[in-house]
Design a protein around this motif. Structure first.
Motif, PDB file in Angstrom:
ATOM      1  N   UNK A 101      55.096 -24.933 -12.785  1.00 43.64           N
ATOM      2  CA  UNK A 101      56.457 -24.477 -12.999  1.00 43.64           C
ATOM      3  C   UNK A 101      56.760 -24.587 -14.488  1.00 43.64           C
ATOM      4  N   UNK A 102      57.843 -23.941 -14.919  1.00 49.96           N
ATOM      5  CA  UNK A 102      58.180 -23.950 -16.336  1.00 49.96           C
ATOM      6  C   UNK A 102      58.959 -25.187 -16.761  1.00 49.96           C
ATOM      7  N   UNK A 103      59.504 -25.934 -15.802  1.00 49.50           N
ATOM      8  CA  UNK A 103      60.254 -27.136 -16.165  1.00 49.50           C
ATOM      9  C   UNK A 103      59.371 -28.377 -16.088  1.00 49.50           C
ATOM     10  N   UNK A 104      58.198 -28.283 -16.717  1.00 48.24           N
ATOM     11  CA  UNK A 104      57.295 -29.422 -16.850  1.00 48.24           C
ATOM     12  C   UNK A 104      56.848 -29.534 -18.304  1.00 48.24           C
ATOM     13  N   UNK A 120      39.867 -27.652  -2.435  1.00 46.19           N
ATOM     14  CA  UNK A 120      41.120 -27.938  -1.757  1.00 46.19           C
ATOM     15  C   UNK A 120      42.310 -27.414  -2.563  1.00 46.19           C
ATOM     16  N   UNK A 121      43.450 -27.391  -1.913  1.00 47.57           N
ATOM     17  CA  UNK A 121      44.733 -27.114  -2.563  1.00 47.57           C
ATOM     18  C   UNK A 121      45.342 -28.457  -2.927  1.00 47.57           C
ATOM     19  N   UNK A 122      45.670 -28.642  -4.194  1.00 47.79           N
ATOM     20  CA  UNK A 122      46.129 -29.943  -4.679  1.00 47.79           C
ATOM     21  C   UNK A 122      47.557 -29.864  -5.186  1.00 47.79           C
ATOM     22  N   UNK A 123      48.386 -30.793  -4.727  1.00 44.73           N
ATOM     23  CA  UNK A 123      49.768 -30.938  -5.180  1.00 44.73           C
ATOM     24  C   UNK A 123      50.109 -32.428  -5.152  1.00 44.73           C
ATOM     25  N   UNK A 124      51.076 -32.795  -5.941  1.00 45.12           N
ATOM     26  CA  UNK A 124      51.565 -34.173  -5.883  1.00 45.12           C
ATOM     27  C   UNK A 124      52.475 -34.338  -4.670  1.00 45.12           C
ATOM     28  N   UNK A 125      52.523 -35.538  -4.109  1.00 46.31           N
ATOM     29  CA  UNK A 125      53.446 -35.811  -3.013  1.00 46.31           C
ATOM     30  C   UNK A 125      54.879 -35.679  -3.537  1.00 46.31           C
ATOM     31  N   UNK A 126      55.694 -34.889  -2.844  1.00 46.47           N
ATOM     32  CA  UNK A 126      57.095 -34.765  -3.230  1.00 46.47           C
ATOM     33  C   UNK A 126      57.765 -36.135  -3.167  1.00 46.47           C
ATOM     34  N   UNK A 138      54.721 -31.443  -3.789  1.00 46.89           N
ATOM     35  CA  UNK A 138      55.725 -30.960  -4.745  1.00 46.89           C
ATOM     36  C   UNK A 138      55.125 -29.811  -5.542  1.00 46.89           C
ATOM     37  N   UNK A 139      55.908 -28.756  -5.745  1.00 48.23           N
ATOM     38  CA  UNK A 139      55.368 -27.509  -6.273  1.00 48.23           C
ATOM     39  C   UNK A 139      55.322 -27.365  -7.774  1.00 48.23           C
ATOM     40  N   UNK A 140      55.673 -28.378  -8.547  1.00 50.33           N
ATOM     41  CA  UNK A 140      55.677 -28.236 -10.007  1.00 50.33           C
ATOM     42  C   UNK A 140      54.283 -28.061 -10.588  1.00 50.33           C
ATOM     43  N   UNK A 217      50.543 -40.832 -17.324  1.00 50.07           N
ATOM     44  CA  UNK A 217      51.171 -39.534 -17.034  1.00 50.07           C
ATOM     45  C   UNK A 217      50.495 -38.393 -17.782  1.00 50.07           C
ATOM     46  N   UNK A 218      50.160 -37.347 -17.046  1.00 48.90           N
ATOM     47  CA  UNK A 218      49.578 -36.138 -17.617  1.00 48.90           C
ATOM     48  C   UNK A 218      50.588 -34.988 -17.632  1.00 48.90           C
ATOM     49  N   UNK A 219      51.494 -34.994 -16.673  1.00 52.62           N
ATOM     50  CA  UNK A 219      52.541 -33.975 -16.565  1.00 52.62           C
ATOM     51  C   UNK A 219      53.839 -34.680 -16.191  1.00 52.62           C
ATOM     52  N   UNK A 220      54.931 -34.333 -16.900  1.00 49.43           N
ATOM     53  CA  UNK A 220      56.252 -34.845 -16.569  1.00 49.43           C
ATOM     54  C   UNK A 220      57.088 -33.698 -16.014  1.00 49.43           C
ATOM     55  N   UNK A 221      57.648 -33.893 -14.827  1.00 43.90           N
ATOM     56  CA  UNK A 221      58.421 -32.857 -14.139  1.00 43.90           C
ATOM     57  C   UNK A 221      59.913 -33.096 -14.336  1.00 43.90           C
ATOM     58  N   UNK A 222      60.631 -32.018 -14.648  1.00 45.02           N
ATOM     59  CA  UNK A 222      62.070 -32.080 -14.855  1.00 45.02           C
ATOM     60  C   UNK A 222      62.780 -31.330 -13.739  1.00 45.02           C
ATOM     61  N   UNK A 223      62.524 -31.752 -12.513  1.00 38.24           N
ATOM     62  CA  UNK A 223      63.188 -31.159 -11.365  1.00 38.24           C
ATOM     63  C   UNK A 223      64.612 -31.692 -11.307  1.00 38.24           C
ATOM     64  N   UNK A 224      65.549 -30.820 -10.977  1.00 33.04           N
ATOM     65  CA  UNK A 224      66.950 -31.232 -11.018  1.00 33.04           C
ATOM     66  C   UNK A 224      67.438 -31.346 -12.458  1.00 33.04           C
TER      67      UNK A 224
END
Length: 266
Positions: A101-104, A120-126, A138-140, A217-224
């Motif tokens: 996503x763009x907000x990372x 596999x398909x890899x995502x972080x746990x929401x 989580x889709x970020x 941390x490798x990616x920081x998500x700015x959800x919300x």
């Protein structure tokens, strides 16, 4: 020659300007040990760095029933990212794709995320679902292979209303649960992909100190809220959601990108 790593993002509407894509591109290529093929799906390519490969945002044939189900779920536009999953979408694309996503903001090496549990398909746990003990990604940040995981697109295309209804209008629930149903899902370790509001700037510590970047941390998500520009300057929202100005965010998101790409592109 080393095979480039495939990176994809999607930008539609006016919420995020081209600088978000350019800074993401810079962060990715600065934090991958291999060459990067960076692809952006968008309806407006103006302002994007010339090294970014652009593909048109499609009008999907199943858009009408999908939007009807999204309207019922009050999640209009929430499934647009599924267009990235279409097999054959990008010419000559081989191997897995690491999507964002763009907000990372990229803050560390991405090699381990890209290479995690091949096939596999890899995502972080929401974060919210994890607290409630429920299995949803989580889709970020998401890693998939368009050819190996064609069901992500084909199942929605075949039954758009039913699939959106089942996922309650959530793309990340659709993607992660579909992968789980097919036995090809992997969680990205939680300390690699972190939340700014939960992991870097949690309440009530946000009243006492500035945001901190976790070591792994490798990616920081700015959800919300706050989003990155708000967090850089300092943010006062609700009683819980407030932030002191964040110097390390400005460094990773703006300053290093400008040094890498030049002022005109970041």
């Amino acid at each position: 020659m080393t095979q480039p790593v495939n990176i994809m993002c999607i930008k539609w509407g006016t919420l995020f300007g081209p600088e978000y894509v350019n800074r993401l591109y810079s962060g990715v290529r600065r934090n991958m040990s291999r060459p990067v093929r960076f692809i952006c799906m968008t309806e407006v390519s103006e302002g994007l760095h010339p090294d970014i490969e652009v593909i048109d945002l499609p009008v999907e044939p199943f858009l009408e029933p999908m939007n009807a189900a999204l309207a019922v779920a009050n999640r209009q536009g929430a499934m647009r990212k599924v267009s990235l999953f279409k097999p054959g979408l990008v010419p000559d694309l081989k191997g897995p794709v690491l999507g964002f996503d763009l907000d990372v903001v990229i803050t560390g090496s991405l090699d381990d995320i890209h290479d995690l549990a091949p096939g596999t398909i890899a995502m972080r746990h929401d974060w919210t679902e994890a607290r409630k003990g429920r299995p949803t990604g989580h889709g970020s940040v998401f890693r998939f292979d368009p050819e190996a995981h064609a069901f992500l697109y084909n199942d929605l295309a075949a039954n758009p209303y039913a699939e959106v209804e089942k996922a309650r209008g959530s793309e990340q629930r659709y993607t992660s649960h579909k992968a789980m149903d097919n036995g090809v899902f992997t969680y990205i370790p939680g300390d690699w992909v972190v939340s700014f509001k939960y992991d870097c700037n949690p309440f009530p510590m946000n009243y006492l100190r500035g945001p901190e970047l976790p070591e792994a941390a490798k990616v920081v998500c700015f959800h919300g809220r706050p989003k990155m520009p708000q967090a850089v300057e300092g943010y006062t929202g609700s009683f819980i959601r407030r932030s002191k100005p964040c110097a390390w965010l400005k460094d990773h998101w703006i300053d290093r990108a400008r040094e890498d790409l030049g002022e005109d592109w970041a």
